[in-house]
Design a protein around this motif. Structure first.
Motif, PDB file in Angstrom:
ATOM      1  N   TYR A 185     -17.096  27.453  25.620  1.00 22.60           N
ATOM      2  CA  TYR A 185     -16.069  28.303  25.012  1.00 22.60           C
ATOM      3  C   TYR A 185     -14.637  27.835  25.287  1.00 22.60           C
ATOM      4  O   TYR A 185     -13.714  28.228  24.576  1.00 22.60           O
ATOM      5  N   LYS A 186     -14.452  27.042  26.361  1.00 21.91           N
ATOM      6  CA  LYS A 186     -13.123  26.571  26.739  1.00 21.91           C
ATOM      7  C   LYS A 186     -12.099  27.722  26.727  1.00 21.91           C
ATOM      8  O   LYS A 186     -11.104  27.707  25.993  1.00 21.91           O
ATOM      9  N   PRO A 187     -12.325  28.740  27.563  1.00 25.11           N
ATOM     10  CA  PRO A 187     -11.451  29.921  27.549  1.00 25.11           C
ATOM     11  C   PRO A 187     -10.052  29.618  28.057  1.00 25.11           C
ATOM     12  O   PRO A 187      -9.845  28.718  28.882  1.00 25.11           O
ATOM     13  N   ALA A 188      -9.087  30.393  27.546  1.00 16.03           N
ATOM     14  CA  ALA A 188      -7.706  30.296  28.034  1.00 16.03           C
ATOM     15  C   ALA A 188      -7.489  31.239  29.206  1.00 16.03           C
ATOM     16  O   ALA A 188      -6.567  31.049  30.000  1.00 16.03           O
ATOM     17  N   LEU A 189      -8.339  32.281  29.309  1.00 14.19           N
ATOM     18  CA  LEU A 189      -8.198  33.285  30.366  1.00 14.19           C
ATOM     19  C   LEU A 189      -9.562  33.880  30.675  1.00 14.19           C
ATOM     20  O   LEU A 189     -10.372  34.098  29.776  1.00 14.19           O
ATOM     21  N   VAL A 190      -9.808  34.150  31.957  1.00 10.39           N
ATOM     22  CA  VAL A 190     -11.014  34.860  32.382  1.00 10.39           C
ATOM     23  C   VAL A 190     -10.594  36.210  32.946  1.00 10.39           C
ATOM     24  O   VAL A 190      -9.726  36.283  33.810  1.00 10.39           O
ATOM     25  N   PHE A 191     -11.204  37.280  32.429  1.00 12.07           N
ATOM     26  CA  PHE A 191     -10.908  38.628  32.922  1.00 12.07           C
ATOM     27  C   PHE A 191     -12.159  39.198  33.570  1.00 12.07           C
ATOM     28  O   PHE A 191     -13.211  39.285  32.944  1.00 12.07           O
ATOM     29  N   SER A 192     -12.039  39.576  34.827  1.00 12.78           N
ATOM     30  CA  SER A 192     -13.149  40.172  35.574  1.00 12.78           C
ATOM     31  C   SER A 192     -12.928  41.678  35.664  1.00 12.78           C
ATOM     32  O   SER A 192     -11.840  42.134  36.034  1.00 12.78           O
ATOM     33  N   LYS A 212     -11.839  26.360  39.385  1.00 13.40           N
ATOM     34  CA  LYS A 212     -12.304  24.969  39.377  1.00 13.40           C
ATOM     35  C   LYS A 212     -11.968  24.287  38.046  1.00 13.40           C
ATOM     36  O   LYS A 212     -11.641  23.096  38.005  1.00 13.40           O
ATOM     37  N   ASN A 213     -12.010  25.050  36.943  1.00 14.55           N
ATOM     38  CA  ASN A 213     -11.711  24.510  35.620  1.00 14.55           C
ATOM     39  C   ASN A 213     -10.243  24.691  35.221  1.00 14.55           C
ATOM     40  O   ASN A 213      -9.883  24.448  34.066  1.00 14.55           O
ATOM     41  N   LYS A 214      -9.419  25.141  36.173  1.00 13.17           N
ATOM     42  CA  LYS A 214      -7.978  25.334  35.956  1.00 13.17           C
ATOM     43  C   LYS A 214      -7.698  26.312  34.820  1.00 13.17           C
ATOM     44  O   LYS A 214      -6.792  26.128  34.005  1.00 13.17           O
ATOM     45  N   VAL A 215      -8.516  27.377  34.787  1.00 12.61           N
ATOM     46  CA  VAL A 215      -8.337  28.451  33.806  1.00 12.61           C
ATOM     47  C   VAL A 215      -7.742  29.659  34.522  1.00 12.61           C
ATOM     48  O   VAL A 215      -8.236  30.069  35.572  1.00 12.61           O
ATOM     49  N   LYS A 216      -6.682  30.230  33.992  1.00 18.10           N
ATOM     50  CA  LYS A 216      -6.050  31.399  34.594  1.00 18.10           C
ATOM     51  C   LYS A 216      -7.027  32.583  34.571  1.00 18.10           C
ATOM     52  O   LYS A 216      -7.840  32.713  33.650  1.00 18.10           O
ATOM     53  N   SER A 217      -6.894  33.452  35.587  1.00 18.25           N
ATOM     54  CA  SER A 217      -7.829  34.575  35.669  1.00 18.25           C
ATOM     55  C   SER A 217      -7.130  35.821  36.180  1.00 18.25           C
ATOM     56  O   SER A 217      -6.101  35.763  36.858  1.00 18.25           O
ATOM     57  N   ILE A 218      -7.728  36.955  35.838  1.00 22.26           N
ATOM     58  CA  ILE A 218      -7.200  38.244  36.276  1.00 22.26           C
ATOM     59  C   ILE A 218      -8.387  39.158  36.543  1.00 22.26           C
ATOM     60  O   ILE A 218      -9.417  39.087  35.871  1.00 22.26           O
ATOM     61  N   SER A 219      -8.258  40.000  37.575  1.00 24.02           N
ATOM     62  CA  SER A 219      -9.343  40.921  37.914  1.00 24.02           C
ATOM     63  C   SER A 219      -8.804  42.336  37.991  1.00 24.02           C
ATOM     64  O   SER A 219      -7.595  42.568  38.011  1.00 24.02           O
ATOM     65  N   ASN A 220      -9.740  43.291  38.058  1.00 29.93           N
ATOM     66  CA  ASN A 220      -9.408  44.692  37.952  1.00 29.93           C
ATOM     67  C   ASN A 220     -10.040  45.467  39.110  1.00 29.93           C
ATOM     68  O   ASN A 220     -11.171  45.185  39.499  1.00 29.93           O
ATOM     69  N   ILE A 221      -9.296  46.435  39.662  1.00 26.22           N
ATOM     70  CA  ILE A 221      -9.871  47.336  40.663  1.00 26.22           C
ATOM     71  C   ILE A 221     -10.510  48.493  39.903  1.00 26.22           C
ATOM     72  O   ILE A 221      -9.822  49.319  39.313  1.00 26.22           O
ATOM     73  N   ASN A 233     -10.608  35.916  44.170  1.00 27.26           N
ATOM     74  CA  ASN A 233     -10.552  34.586  43.561  1.00 27.26           C
ATOM     75  C   ASN A 233      -9.662  34.534  42.326  1.00 27.26           C
ATOM     76  O   ASN A 233      -9.429  33.460  41.781  1.00 27.26           O
ATOM     77  N   ALA A 234      -9.198  35.695  41.855  1.00 27.58           N
ATOM     78  CA  ALA A 234      -8.394  35.731  40.631  1.00 27.58           C
ATOM     79  C   ALA A 234      -6.933  35.387  40.912  1.00 27.58           C
ATOM     80  O   ALA A 234      -6.434  35.558  42.019  1.00 27.58           O
ATOM     81  N   ASP A 235      -6.248  34.914  39.868  1.00 26.97           N
ATOM     82  CA  ASP A 235      -4.817  34.608  40.005  1.00 26.97           C
ATOM     83  C   ASP A 235      -3.982  35.878  40.067  1.00 26.97           C
ATOM     84  O   ASP A 235      -2.962  35.923  40.750  1.00 26.97           O
ATOM     85  N   LYS A 236      -4.405  36.923  39.333  1.00 24.64           N
ATOM     86  CA  LYS A 236      -3.697  38.199  39.336  1.00 24.64           C
ATOM     87  C   LYS A 236      -4.701  39.330  39.473  1.00 24.64           C
ATOM     88  O   LYS A 236      -5.868  39.214  39.072  1.00 24.64           O
ATOM     89  N   LEU A 237      -4.246  40.457  40.032  1.00 28.22           N
ATOM     90  CA  LEU A 237      -5.100  41.613  40.247  1.00 28.22           C
ATOM     91  C   LEU A 237      -4.407  42.854  39.702  1.00 28.22           C
ATOM     92  O   LEU A 237      -3.242  43.113  40.008  1.00 28.22           O
ATOM     93  N   ILE A 238      -5.125  43.637  38.888  1.00 28.81           N
ATOM     94  CA  ILE A 238      -4.576  44.882  38.356  1.00 28.81           C
ATOM     95  C   ILE A 238      -4.989  46.030  39.264  1.00 28.81           C
ATOM     96  O   ILE A 238      -6.180  46.268  39.493  1.00 28.81           O
ATOM     97  N   ALA A 239      -4.017  46.752  39.806  1.00 27.65           N
ATOM     98  CA  ALA A 239      -4.268  47.949  40.612  1.00 27.65           C
ATOM     99  C   ALA A 239      -3.895  49.184  39.799  1.00 27.65           C
ATOM    100  O   ALA A 239      -2.995  49.152  38.966  1.00 27.65           O
ATOM    101  N   GLN A 240      -4.589  50.286  40.063  1.00 22.55           N
ATOM    102  CA  GLN A 240      -4.314  51.520  39.330  1.00 22.55           C
ATOM    103  C   GLN A 240      -3.107  52.263  39.892  1.00 22.55           C
ATOM    104  O   GLN A 240      -2.415  52.974  39.159  1.00 22.55           O
ATOM    105  N   THR A 241      -2.870  52.118  41.202  1.00 23.11           N
ATOM    106  CA  THR A 241      -1.795  52.871  41.856  1.00 23.11           C
ATOM    107  C   THR A 241      -1.119  52.002  42.921  1.00 23.11           C
ATOM    108  O   THR A 241      -1.655  50.964  43.335  1.00 23.11           O
ATOM    109  N   ASP A 242       0.026  52.472  43.390  1.00 26.21           N
ATOM    110  CA  ASP A 242       0.698  51.796  44.503  1.00 26.21           C
ATOM    111  C   ASP A 242      -0.124  51.896  45.781  1.00 26.21           C
ATOM    112  O   ASP A 242      -0.053  51.010  46.644  1.00 26.21           O
ATOM    113  N   ILE A 243      -0.919  52.966  45.920  1.00 23.32           N
ATOM    114  CA  ILE A 243      -1.783  53.116  47.097  1.00 23.32           C
ATOM    115  C   ILE A 243      -2.817  51.988  47.121  1.00 23.32           C
ATOM    116  O   ILE A 243      -3.043  51.352  48.153  1.00 23.32           O
TER     117      ILE A 243
END
Length: 302
Positions: free
Chosen positions: A97-104, A121-130, A145-155
């Motif tokens: 698929y050669k993705p541009a982004l991986v979302f977990s 490992k494949n130099k693909v940007k990634s983001i994960s979710n709590i 392992n993700a480049d960015k993490l989405i949190a629901q709150t400041d807590i």
């Protein structure tokens, strides 16, 4: 898979059964669950094993809790993780698929953290979710392992920094779009219609009570029985009724409330499976139902 069958932009891939952890990997994951020093982990893993008399499990969790819950311990766990779970398990999908982004969607998934590692490992940007409120503080050490993490709150953001050493600049606080529906008027009933639907008396106050999970509290009905007794004895001055809408997978005995005249049991959702670990299938109508329970309640006890 059927949900996406008419969408030409979505492709569903199966997961190799070999991705499920073997015994050694399973023990490592269990050690990670207890490798976080706070009261929730202590109560949920250590003390529960002690009370149940499962001393091998207690000593295993105690070791992880005491010696693997700090920064050095987390580095050791990450080192072992990188060596026990082989890289490249998703290489075929990256080549295809050669993705541009991986979302977990969930950090605690043993599959997702390996997918994110292969993205790096494949130099693909990634983001994960709590996924939920208890992930940062009750699920043990979480591999980030993700480049960015989405949190629901400041807590949640503070907890990910404190317990999991995630750099602050990697965390984005966006809220949870799944909760937006609770803050608008979509699906709301009038008070009279809701009481008729749920079997409530519209002239009485509504006390909406939560049922806790039996694996945390073996007697989840006791608080409800106590409040019902106070109502019957007149200790609560205003005429009121207790509304409960239990999650069936948590285990719940409706028979224990047969002698509680002030309790109304209202189960929203379609039950799937059977027994104490059965689950509820929620669609939008069931979310509306829970929304109305919260909206029309005079008191909410969780």
């Amino acid at each position: 898979k059927n949900v996406f069958k008419d969408n030409q932009n979505i492709f569903v891939e199966g997961v190799d059964a070999n991705l499920h952890p073997n015994r050694i990997q399973f023990l490592l994951l269990k050690a990670e669950q207890a490798a976080q020093k706070n009261r929730s982990i202590n109560s949920f893993f250590l003390q529960r094993a002690r009370v149940q008399g499962k001393w091998k499990k207690y000593l295993f969790y105690k070791f992880a809790y005491e010696f693997l819950s700090g920064k050095l311990g987390h580095r050791i766990l990450k080192f072992l993780e990188d060596r026990l779970f082989r890289p490249g398990e998703f290489q075929e999908l990256f080549d295809k698929y050669k993705p541009a982004l991986v979302f977990s969607t969930i950090l605690t998934s043993t599959i997702d953290f390996r997918l994110l590692r292969d993205a790096k490992k494949n130099k693909v940007k990634s983001i994960s979710n709590i996924k939920s409120w208890d992930m940062p503080n009750m699920k043990g050490y979480l591999t980030m392992n993700a480049d960015k993490l989405i949190a629901q709150t400041d807590i949640q953001k503070r907890e990910m920094i404190k317990y999991h050493q995630v750099p602050e600049e990697k965390i984005i606080v966006l809220g949870n779009p799944g909760f937006d529906i609770y803050f608008n008027e979509e699906g709301l009933m009038t008070h009279e219609d809701f009481c008729r639907f749920a079997g409530l008396d519209p002239d009485k106050k509504i006390i909406f009570m939560n049922i806790s999970a039996v694996f945390i509290n073996p007697f989840p009905e006791d608080p409800i029985i106590n409040v019902d007794k106070w109502l019957s004895e007149g200790k609560i001055k205003q005429p009121a009724q207790i509304l409960i809408s239990p999650r069936s997978k948590y285990g719940f005995s409706e028979q224990l409330l047969n002698n509680c005249p002030n309790v109304v049991v209202h189960i929203a959702g379609e039950m799937i499976g059977g027994g104490a670990r059965s689950n509820l299938k929620f669609d939008k109508n069931e979310i509306y139902d829970l929304k109305n329970c919260l909206y029309h309640a005079d008191v909410v006890i969780t």
